[in-house]
Scaffold this motif. Sequence first.
Motif, PDB file in Angstrom:
ATOM      1  N   VAL A  58      65.753  23.679  -2.391  1.00  0.00           N
ATOM      2  CA  VAL A  58      64.624  23.025  -2.855  1.00  0.00           C
ATOM      3  C   VAL A  58      64.972  21.614  -1.994  1.00  0.00           C
ATOM      4  O   VAL A  58      66.113  21.271  -1.736  1.00  0.00           O
ATOM      5  CB  VAL A  58      64.635  22.554  -4.308  1.00  0.00           C
ATOM      6  CG1 VAL A  58      66.289  22.200  -4.931  1.00  0.00           C
ATOM      7  CG2 VAL A  58      63.548  21.872  -4.770  1.00  0.00           C
ATOM      8  N   THR A  59      63.786  20.954  -1.756  1.00  0.00           N
ATOM      9  CA  THR A  59      64.026  19.901  -0.975  1.00  0.00           C
ATOM     10  C   THR A  59      63.103  18.621  -1.521  1.00  0.00           C
ATOM     11  O   THR A  59      62.366  18.985  -2.427  1.00  0.00           O
ATOM     12  CB  THR A  59      63.391  19.832   0.408  1.00  0.00           C
ATOM     13  OG1 THR A  59      62.180  20.039   0.491  1.00  0.00           O
ATOM     14  CG2 THR A  59      64.271  20.940   1.371  1.00  0.00           C
ATOM     15  N   MET A  60      63.441  17.424  -1.389  1.00  0.00           N
ATOM     16  CA  MET A  60      62.627  16.255  -1.823  1.00  0.00           C
ATOM     17  C   MET A  60      61.353  16.231  -1.226  1.00  0.00           C
ATOM     18  O   MET A  60      60.497  15.861  -2.045  1.00  0.00           O
ATOM     19  CB  MET A  60      63.552  14.924  -1.734  1.00  0.00           C
ATOM     20  CG  MET A  60      64.773  14.780  -2.331  1.00  0.00           C
ATOM     21  SD  MET A  60      65.780  13.292  -2.397  1.00  0.00           S
ATOM     22  CE  MET A  60      66.095  13.079  -0.579  1.00  0.00           C
ATOM     23  N   ASP A  61      61.382  16.495   0.031  1.00  0.00           N
ATOM     24  CA  ASP A  61      60.045  16.332   0.848  1.00  0.00           C
ATOM     25  C   ASP A  61      59.248  17.267   0.391  1.00  0.00           C
ATOM     26  O   ASP A  61      57.691  16.915  -0.101  1.00  0.00           O
ATOM     27  CB  ASP A  61      60.299  16.770   2.246  1.00  0.00           C
ATOM     28  CG  ASP A  61      60.965  15.747   2.984  1.00  0.00           C
ATOM     29  OD1 ASP A  61      60.963  14.517   2.543  1.00  0.00           O
ATOM     30  OD2 ASP A  61      61.563  15.956   4.082  1.00  0.00           O
ATOM     31  N   GLU A  62      59.351  18.553  -0.294  1.00  0.00           N
ATOM     32  CA  GLU A  62      58.328  19.621  -0.772  1.00  0.00           C
ATOM     33  C   GLU A  62      57.859  18.964  -2.050  1.00  0.00           C
ATOM     34  O   GLU A  62      56.565  19.349  -2.514  1.00  0.00           O
ATOM     35  CB  GLU A  62      58.795  21.134  -0.889  1.00  0.00           C
ATOM     36  CG  GLU A  62      60.020  20.867  -1.932  1.00  0.00           C
ATOM     37  CD  GLU A  62      60.611  22.347  -2.368  1.00  0.00           C
ATOM     38  OE1 GLU A  62      60.274  23.051  -3.140  1.00  0.00           O
ATOM     39  OE2 GLU A  62      61.417  22.655  -1.245  1.00  0.00           O
ATOM     40  N   LYS A  63      58.602  18.078  -2.779  1.00  0.00           N
ATOM     41  CA  LYS A  63      57.750  17.435  -4.058  1.00  0.00           C
ATOM     42  C   LYS A  63      57.257  16.277  -3.755  1.00  0.00           C
ATOM     43  O   LYS A  63      56.339  16.034  -4.737  1.00  0.00           O
ATOM     44  CB  LYS A  63      59.296  17.046  -4.901  1.00  0.00           C
ATOM     45  CG  LYS A  63      60.191  18.294  -5.275  1.00  0.00           C
ATOM     46  CD  LYS A  63      61.271  17.827  -6.090  1.00  0.00           C
ATOM     47  CE  LYS A  63      62.225  18.835  -6.229  1.00  0.00           C
ATOM     48  NZ  LYS A  63      63.457  18.273  -6.974  1.00  0.00           N
ATOM     49  N   ILE A  64      57.322  15.348  -2.720  1.00  0.00           N
ATOM     50  CA  ILE A  64      56.879  14.089  -2.598  1.00  0.00           C
ATOM     51  C   ILE A  64      56.015  13.926  -1.293  1.00  0.00           C
ATOM     52  O   ILE A  64      55.300  13.072  -1.059  1.00  0.00           O
ATOM     53  CB  ILE A  64      57.625  13.004  -2.771  1.00  0.00           C
ATOM     54  CG1 ILE A  64      58.771  13.093  -1.793  1.00  0.00           C
ATOM     55  CG2 ILE A  64      58.463  13.050  -4.196  1.00  0.00           C
ATOM     56  CD1 ILE A  64      59.754  11.767  -1.812  1.00  0.00           C
ATOM     57  N   TYR A  65      56.088  14.819  -0.257  1.00  0.00           N
ATOM     58  CA  TYR A  65      55.183  14.697   0.973  1.00  0.00           C
ATOM     59  C   TYR A  65      53.953  14.156   0.736  1.00  0.00           C
ATOM     60  O   TYR A  65      53.480  13.378   1.465  1.00  0.00           O
ATOM     61  CB  TYR A  65      55.411  15.821   1.657  1.00  0.00           C
ATOM     62  CG  TYR A  65      54.330  16.936   1.130  1.00  0.00           C
ATOM     63  CD1 TYR A  65      53.179  17.007   1.916  1.00  0.00           C
ATOM     64  CD2 TYR A  65      54.625  17.904   0.412  1.00  0.00           C
ATOM     65  CE1 TYR A  65      52.371  17.902   1.297  1.00  0.00           C
ATOM     66  CE2 TYR A  65      53.696  18.810  -0.092  1.00  0.00           C
ATOM     67  CZ  TYR A  65      52.852  18.857   0.262  1.00  0.00           C
ATOM     68  OH  TYR A  65      51.698  19.982  -0.057  1.00  0.00           O
ATOM     69  N   LYS A  66      53.008  14.655  -0.250  1.00  0.00           N
ATOM     70  CA  LYS A  66      51.785  14.164  -0.470  1.00  0.00           C
ATOM     71  C   LYS A  66      51.636  12.635  -0.852  1.00  0.00           C
ATOM     72  O   LYS A  66      50.522  12.243  -0.642  1.00  0.00           O
ATOM     73  CB  LYS A  66      51.248  15.351  -1.316  1.00  0.00           C
ATOM     74  CG  LYS A  66      51.282  15.387  -2.634  1.00  0.00           C
ATOM     75  CD  LYS A  66      50.705  16.574  -3.438  1.00  0.00           C
ATOM     76  CE  LYS A  66      51.242  16.618  -4.926  1.00  0.00           C
ATOM     77  NZ  LYS A  66      50.911  17.871  -5.439  1.00  0.00           N
ATOM     78  N   TYR A  67      52.517  12.158  -1.289  1.00  0.00           N
ATOM     79  CA  TYR A  67      52.537  10.731  -1.930  1.00  0.00           C
ATOM     80  C   TYR A  67      52.989   9.786  -0.861  1.00  0.00           C
ATOM     81  O   TYR A  67      52.957   8.693  -0.982  1.00  0.00           O
ATOM     82  CB  TYR A  67      53.447  10.750  -3.124  1.00  0.00           C
ATOM     83  CG  TYR A  67      52.928  11.559  -4.147  1.00  0.00           C
ATOM     84  CD1 TYR A  67      51.610  11.265  -4.840  1.00  0.00           C
ATOM     85  CD2 TYR A  67      53.759  12.680  -4.523  1.00  0.00           C
ATOM     86  CE1 TYR A  67      51.168  12.387  -5.952  1.00  0.00           C
ATOM     87  CE2 TYR A  67      53.410  13.603  -5.421  1.00  0.00           C
ATOM     88  CZ  TYR A  67      52.186  13.432  -6.407  1.00  0.00           C
ATOM     89  OH  TYR A  67      51.927  14.324  -7.161  1.00  0.00           O
ATOM     90  N   ARG A  68      53.535  10.367   0.452  1.00  0.00           N
ATOM     91  CA  ARG A  68      53.998   9.355   1.368  1.00  0.00           C
ATOM     92  C   ARG A  68      52.782   9.108   2.379  1.00  0.00           C
ATOM     93  O   ARG A  68      51.917   9.803   2.851  1.00  0.00           O
ATOM     94  CB  ARG A  68      55.045  10.033   2.285  1.00  0.00           C
ATOM     95  CG  ARG A  68      56.303  10.302   1.104  1.00  0.00           C
ATOM     96  CD  ARG A  68      57.396   9.514   1.246  1.00  0.00           C
ATOM     97  NE  ARG A  68      58.516   9.842   0.351  1.00  0.00           N
ATOM     98  CZ  ARG A  68      59.093   8.892  -0.101  1.00  0.00           C
ATOM     99  NH1 ARG A  68      59.226   7.747   0.530  1.00  0.00           N
ATOM    100  NH2 ARG A  68      60.102   9.116  -1.063  1.00  0.00           N
TER     101      ARG A  68
END
Length: 95
Positions: A85-95
């Motif tokens: 699991v990655t941080m990017d998969e969780k928050i990419y759409k908010y960046r």
Amino acid sequence: MNSANVSIQVLPNVPEEKLYPVVDKVIEYIDSTGVKYEVGPMETTMEGDLNLLLDIVKKSQEICIKEGAARVCSVIKIDYKAEGVTMDEKIYKYR
């Protein structure tokens, strides 16, 4: 082991004026480990091998004590799945 996310919030029992300096020491240590991490207003989230991240959690407690905390309470969150699991998969759409 595949990547996991571990969030840590350290709450060292120190006088208020020493709170941020102690937390800063923990963040400096996390930075020195080379793991991917993001500092937030309430916790720091790390990404990497779960065993390594749990070692970092342990050392973070020790740092707080070394820096003068009589006691340290911490809030730990772990997100783990077999395929990683990655941080990017969780928050990419908010960046």
